[in-house]
Design a protein around this motif. Structure first.
Motif, mmCIF file in Angstrom:
data_model
loop_
_atom_site.group_PDB
_atom_site.id
_atom_site.type_symbol
_atom_site.label_atom_id
_atom_site.label_comp_id
_atom_site.label_asym_id
_atom_site.label_seq_id
_atom_site.Cartn_x
_atom_site.Cartn_y
_atom_site.Cartn_z
ATOM 1 N N PRO A 153 0.825 -1.224 0.000
ATOM 2 C CA PRO A 153 0.000 0.000 0.000
ATOM 3 C C PRO A 153 0.857 1.272 0.000
ATOM 4 O O PRO A 153 0.567 2.226 -0.729
ATOM 5 C CB PRO A 153 -0.810 -0.137 1.293
ATOM 6 N N GLU A 154 1.930 1.256 0.780
ATOM 7 C CA GLU A 154 2.819 2.420 0.840
ATOM 8 C C GLU A 154 3.632 2.572 -0.448
ATOM 9 O O GLU A 154 3.790 3.683 -0.970
ATOM 10 C CB GLU A 154 3.771 2.289 2.031
ATOM 11 N N THR A 208 1.535 3.984 -3.183
ATOM 12 C CA THR A 208 1.327 5.422 -2.961
ATOM 13 C C THR A 208 2.541 6.219 -3.401
ATOM 14 O O THR A 208 2.431 7.244 -4.085
ATOM 15 C CB THR A 208 1.033 5.690 -1.469
ATOM 16 N N ASP A 251 -7.313 4.944 -5.609
ATOM 17 C CA ASP A 251 -7.892 4.071 -4.583
ATOM 18 C C ASP A 251 -7.108 2.770 -4.412
ATOM 19 O O ASP A 251 -7.371 1.995 -3.487
ATOM 20 C CB ASP A 251 -9.343 3.746 -4.949
ATOM 21 N N PRO A 309 -4.021 1.865 -3.337
ATOM 22 C CA PRO A 309 -3.379 1.521 -2.057
ATOM 23 C C PRO A 309 -4.373 1.042 -1.002
ATOM 24 O O PRO A 309 -4.065 0.118 -0.229
ATOM 25 C CB PRO A 309 -2.712 2.840 -1.645
ATOM 26 N N ASN A 310 -5.575 1.642 -0.969
ATOM 27 C CA ASN A 310 -6.587 1.180 -0.013
ATOM 28 C C ASN A 310 -7.028 -0.242 -0.328
ATOM 29 O O ASN A 310 -7.222 -1.061 0.585
ATOM 30 C CB ASN A 310 -7.804 2.112 -0.052
ATOM 31 N N LYS A 311 -7.196 -0.539 -1.599
ATOM 32 C CA LYS A 311 -7.591 -1.890 -2.006
ATOM 33 C C LYS A 311 -6.489 -2.904 -1.684
ATOM 34 O O LYS A 311 -6.771 -4.039 -1.278
ATOM 35 C CB LYS A 311 -7.899 -1.926 -3.499
ATOM 36 N N GLY A 352 -4.379 -2.643 0.796
ATOM 37 C CA GLY A 352 -4.474 -2.865 2.237
ATOM 38 C C GLY A 352 -5.604 -3.803 2.590
ATOM 39 O O GLY A 352 -5.491 -4.637 3.505
ATOM 40 N N GLU A 353 -6.709 -3.706 1.861
ATOM 41 C CA GLU A 353 -7.865 -4.570 2.104
ATOM 42 C C GLU A 353 -7.552 -6.029 1.779
ATOM 43 O O GLU A 353 -7.911 -6.944 2.530
ATOM 44 C CB GLU A 353 -9.046 -4.068 1.273
#
Length: 696
Positions: free
Chosen positions: A342-343, A346, A525, A527-529, A531-532
């Motif tokens: 995720p990082e 980004t 979106d 990085p959020n995905k 993380g999920e």
């Protein structure tokens, strides 16, 4: 590939025990690159203390230096450490002896010429009296010719390596130069420059010699090398090392030097460094470190060695934190790097995605390409060239590039392109994808494409790498340091960069504006995905427990996810040592279907895209033949893809179809990781593999 490291302290008192620890820690930092043996060389005593050159151990040496202590060991770094301390104890060597100036070299080896063994380990020596020692990263392609010549001059060889010709050649050059020059002093750097004149291939070398105590010379051609410089500011003279590294005058400021093939081994000591560029030589002597440029036309005539002028260079700041190269609370680097995605995603997109205002459309800005976009758009075709994981990343991005640009996109495995001497034209744009930027086959393909006049674009994770330097333009993926041999976060960042490349080349035409904006929203979106999807870790661990005794695993993918099948299979095989194969689902009935039975586990990638209905059909056909199915689908689609209770379903977050490979690979990375841990294998250093393959 191999890792080289050296440490020289100047006017800084360091005990032998401290010097050993610096070398060992340097090697530990490099061991992620892959290795099968290691070695170091240090001084047996301070050269200033040995004033009699006629002592038995130095009778043929023209300096006051005692023979160096050389330790070489097959196996891992800790095997070397244990053998060194055991030998030190046996000979009662004083670890508390202090040196105000001392030069030491070290090496981790990944076998290319000769099996892993002590005699094939580095440092390699010029002969019985160890007058010259060398550590080497790379390959010498003309070593056989040099070896024959050296044998004619009376040299005998102890190892099977290509490297051994280098220190022996240095001794031959030194002996002949001293005969020819008479009273003139032959410098260490002159010897190395003449050695380079005879070498073909790719290499980074560090030389240590009894003839030049407390000096080191390093050179580079085609393999990475940098110099770290540590000097306390309170001891600095105005305008000294931090500003001008090329002063040929003696500089008595206390300082420490660190030579390495990888910045990871330097970062914990200093953030001031000098990248050694192609065909450059750096000479560490008397606190100075002049950089010299090798010129092949000098020194050929007249019989004397060349005396090149120094190159004006300045130190740079190493933008790498020690925390980046530590595992932190994770058990392994691979696990850490999977969780860093995720990082890293980004960071890869930061400053490159432009949301636009009320009246402006969303767009992409790739600064390294902006001056070449018009040329790329006029290309006859775009050719992606890479190896392994980097090739798979390009394959994942190919469909969106073709869709948005309308330019034909072809794929080439670097080694195969070279083997075939495949056609590359001036009207082509050749894109070279490499995590390290130093991959040998990709570099050779780059030279081939450049010679044929193509526009060459680089996509790498390493600033200042060979590919970054030798392409016309490019994009740095900014994924951060990747230490695990099996690439994870670099792969997903490469896909994102190539999706942004497609957006940049495609332009802002009205016809594809909605599609472009949907992709850009998806990128924001992503990085959020990521993380999920990492929340599936325990589920993938449970799956690994079911599969850990299996001998084979098949993965079926199609469209965007054919690359996911290939990369998932590659991850499983390279770290868990389980046979796995990625298969294009459209080819299932043309042979692979014969493998299907109730025992062989099969993963089918069936997330939402244009190929979804076709993958549903594939699942039904596999189920009809009692296939042991594991299906990856988008959240909410489990009932649409599962043919029965025997089918295990993994649901992942849905994203824009061209970005789905970024999400879909993460559970497979976790699966490969857990399979390896459960088997008790080394996750970060898989058998027989190296991080940056710089050999042919």
């Amino acid at each position: 590939m191999c890792g080289i490291f050296a440490y020289l302290n100047y006017n800084v008192d360091r005990k032998r025990s401290y010097i050993l620890q610096v070398l060992f820690n340097g090697l530990r930092r490099l061991e992620y690159r892959g290795y099968d043996s290691a070695g170091i060389a240090i001084d047996s005593s301070s050269p200033a203390l040995d004033l009699d050159p006629n002592t038995p151990q130095c009778s043929s040496i023209s300096t006051t230096a005692s023979p160096p202590l050389i330790f070489r060991q097959e196996g891992n770094i800790e095997s070397l450490v244990n053998s060194v301390y055991k030998e030190v104890s046996e000979v009662e060597l004083n670890l508390e002896e202090s040196f105000s100036t001392h030069a030491a070299i070290a090496h981790t080896r990944w076998a290319t010429h000769g099996e892993p063994s002590s005699r094939n380990s580095h440092p390699q020596s010029s002969g019985a009296e160890d007058e010259f020692l060398v550590v080497h990263n790379g390959v010498i392609t003309n070593y056989e010719v040099l070896k024959e010549m050296l044998i004619r001059h009376g040299f005998t060889f102890e190892s099977e390596t290509d490297t051994e010709v280098i220190p022996k050649l240095a001794k031959l050059v030194f002996d002949k130069a001293n005969e020819a020059e008479g009273d003139q002093v032959v410098t260490f750097s002159q010897v190395v420059l003449e050695v380079m004149r005879h070498l073909d291939g790719a290499y980074a070398l560090i030389f240590k010699s009894r003839h030049y105590p407390n000096e080191l010379v390093a050179c580079k051609r085609g393999s990475p090398l940098l110099l770290g410089v540590k000097e306390s500011k309170e001891n600095m003279v105005a305008g000294s090392a931090f500003e001008d590294n090329n002063s040929l005058l003696k500089n008595d400021n206390p300082k420490e030097f660190f030579l390495s093939s990888d910045p990871i081994a330097v970062a914990e000591h200093t953030d001031r460094y000098l990248e050694i560029k192609e065909d450059e030589v750096v000479h560490l002597k008397d606190g100075a470190y002049p950089v010299l440029k090798f010129e092949n036309d000098k020194g050929k005539n007249g019989g004397s060695l060349s005396r090149p002028a120094s190159v004006q260079r300045a130190l740079s700041v190493l933008e790498m934190e020690v925390e980046q190269i530590n595992k932190g609370h994770y058990e392994h680097y691979m696990q850490k790097e999977i969780y860093e995605q995720p990082e890293s995603l980004t960071t890869t997109m930061r400053g490159r995605l432009i949301r636009g205002g009320l009246s402006k459309s969303k767009t992409v800005l790739l600064g390294g390409l902006k001056d070449h976009l018009k040329t790329i758009r006029r290309s006859r075709r775009i050719v992606f060239i890479g190896c392994g994981t980097s090739y798979n990343a390009a394959l994942a991005a190919r469909p969106i590039l073709e869709e948005l640009t309308g330019i034909p996109v072809t794929m080439e495995i670097a080694s195969d392109l070279l083997d075939r001497q495949g056609p590359i034209y001036r009207e082509d744009t050749a894109v070279f994808v490499s995590q390290s930027g130093e991959t040998a086959d990709t570099l050779l393909a780059l030279r081939y494409a450049a010679d044929n006049g193509a526009l060459c674009v680089g996509i790498t994770n390493t600033v200042g790498s060979a590919i970054a330097r030798n392409t016309h333009c490019g994009v740095h993926i900014n994924a951060g340091v990747e230490i695990g041999v099996a690439s994870t976060k670099a792969y997903t960042s490469q896909i994102v960069v190539m999706a942004m490349l497609a957006l940049a080349i495609g332009g802002d035409t009205i016809s594809n504006q909605a599609r472009r904006e949907a992709i850009i929203d998806g990128l924001f979106d992503l990085p959020n995905k990521a993380g999920e999807v990492l929340k599936l870790d325990e589920e993938m661990k449970d799956l690994a427990k079911l599969l850990m005794s299996e001998q084979s695993l098949l993965l079926f993918g199609r469209g965007y996810n054919y690359a996911t099948a290939l990369e998932g299979a590659l991850k499983v095989k390279e770290v868990s040592l389980t046979h796995s194969e990625g298969i294009l689902a459209g080819e299932m009935k043309h042979g692979p279907l014969a493998l299907v039975d109730e025992n062989l586990p099969i993963i089918v990638l069936a997330t939402r895209d244009a190929c979804f209905s076709k993958q549903q059909s594939v699942i039904q056909q596999l189920h009809a033949r009692k296939g042991r199915l594991i299906v990856m689908c988008s959240k909410g689609d489990a009932t649409l893809v599962s043919p029965g209770e025997s089918c295990r379903v993994i649901e992942v977050p849905p994203v824009e179809d061209c970005l789905q490979p970024v999400i879909n690979i993460i559970p497979l990375q976790l699966l490969a990781y857990h399979l390896t841990v459960l088997k008790g294998l080394n996750v970060d250093q898989p058998r027989n593999l190296a991080k940056s393959v710089t050999t042919l």
